[in-house]
Design a protein around this motif. Sequence first.
Motif, PDB file in Angstrom:
ATOM      1  N   SER A  11      13.070  12.524 -46.972  1.00 33.16           N
ATOM      2  CA  SER A  11      11.765  12.752 -46.329  1.00 33.16           C
ATOM      3  C   SER A  11      10.827  11.553 -46.263  1.00 33.16           C
ATOM      4  N   HIS A  31      20.928  11.310 -37.379  1.00 30.60           N
ATOM      5  CA  HIS A  31      19.906  11.868 -36.504  1.00 30.60           C
ATOM      6  C   HIS A  31      18.687  10.955 -36.601  1.00 30.60           C
ATOM      7  N   ASP A  45      12.917   9.485 -42.029  1.00 28.38           N
ATOM      8  CA  ASP A  45      13.467   9.017 -43.312  1.00 28.38           C
ATOM      9  C   ASP A  45      14.836   8.351 -43.155  1.00 28.38           C
ATOM     10  N   HIS A  46      15.470   8.547 -41.973  1.00 21.36           N
ATOM     11  CA  HIS A  46      16.786   7.946 -41.737  1.00 21.36           C
ATOM     12  C   HIS A  46      16.690   6.685 -40.876  1.00 21.36           C
ATOM     13  N   ASP A  54      21.488  15.265 -43.268  1.00 23.59           N
ATOM     14  CA  ASP A  54      20.762  16.365 -43.858  1.00 23.59           C
ATOM     15  C   ASP A  54      21.431  17.671 -43.453  1.00 23.59           C
ATOM     16  N   HIS A 106      17.407  21.638 -45.516  1.00 20.86           N
ATOM     17  CA  HIS A 106      17.969  20.996 -46.714  1.00 20.86           C
ATOM     18  C   HIS A 106      18.539  22.041 -47.660  1.00 20.86           C
ATOM     19  N   HIS A 166      19.528  13.057 -51.425  1.00 22.87           N
ATOM     20  CA  HIS A 166      18.378  13.382 -50.580  1.00 22.87           C
ATOM     21  C   HIS A 166      17.337  14.101 -51.438  1.00 22.87           C
TER      22      HIS A 166
HETATM   23 ZN   LIG Z   1      16.474  13.354 -44.213  1.00 21.92          ZN
END
Ligand SMILES: [Zn+2]
Length: 317
Positions: free
Chosen positions: A11, A104, A108-109, A205, A248, A270
């Motif tokens: 996140s 994706h 956060d990625h 995720d 999640h 994560h």
């Molecule tokens: Zn994530």
Amino acid sequence: MKLKVWGSRGSIPVSDYPDTVWKRTHSLLEDFQQSGMSPDDYLKSKDFTSITGFGGNTTCVQLTTNSGSSLIIDGGSGLRSLGMSQLGGDLGKGKGEAHIYLTHYHWDHLVGLPFYVPFYIPGNKIHVYSVCEDLEKCFEILFQKPYFPVPFNVIKAQITFHQIEPRKPFKIGDLTATPYQLDHPDPCWGLKINGDGKNFAHCVDTEGTRISREKLGEDLPLYQGIELMYFDAQYDFNDHLNKVDWGHSASQIGLDLAMREGIKRVLFTHHDPAASTEQITDMKKDTQRYFIEQRKAKETLFPVEWDFAYDGMEVEI
Ligand SMILES: [Zn+2]
Ligand SMILES: [Zn+2]
């Protein structure tokens, strides 16, 4: 094949406040004073992460085969440190090649991508892959004023975008990667990666809502024949039940899947940015209780090895 975890948080990147570090250090020193042990013996008697914490960088892992083929999965804030570590090699001289797969486009990625120094060194060849639509457009937005001072056309490396097809394998050196869909509010594609004769499953995720073989359908192969599964366990089990459709999962869901499918080892990751070191350590204890209960109730379940990931962790698959 080797896995290195560069970011294990979900996140948003977090760091412990100095006050938290001070309190943890204080209680450790008190405990040490009463132990009568040498500093070395005392530290060895403790769980590594109970002292260091789990790290605060968002999700980014790197897989490397014995022959040196390498794939980075996701560009969370952990990608910055990964890039710095590569500067002593070919990528620092503008003669390197890197491969980055994006599951994706949630922040956060992606947040580490503008801080990946090899992008700015002329001569480097960097390949970016994703199943998600509009890869090039979504990538370029990250390097756009007023959100970031360096526009995309200032990137000096040669970047090639690869729009990947769902459930169709693609190759990077001697690695073969196949994307399968995870359970997330916006489409997110996990990867099954084969290298050095071993299989790795990246399941982040995901909420793990499709748990049965029937429901997983054409995505079931992601969980079969796996030596190491990297699984989203952002929440503890009760929290997970209260956060339906947040995308999640919890360690218990991953364990169920792994015990049924015969997955050899699982790393839970994560971690919730709101979870303290103590809370994640408690989640490990809950997971251990659940694991023992399940194995007692049904001895045919596979005796999975499992642990919780932390930033900087290295695992031989
Ligand atoms: Zn994530
Ligand atoms: Zn997401």
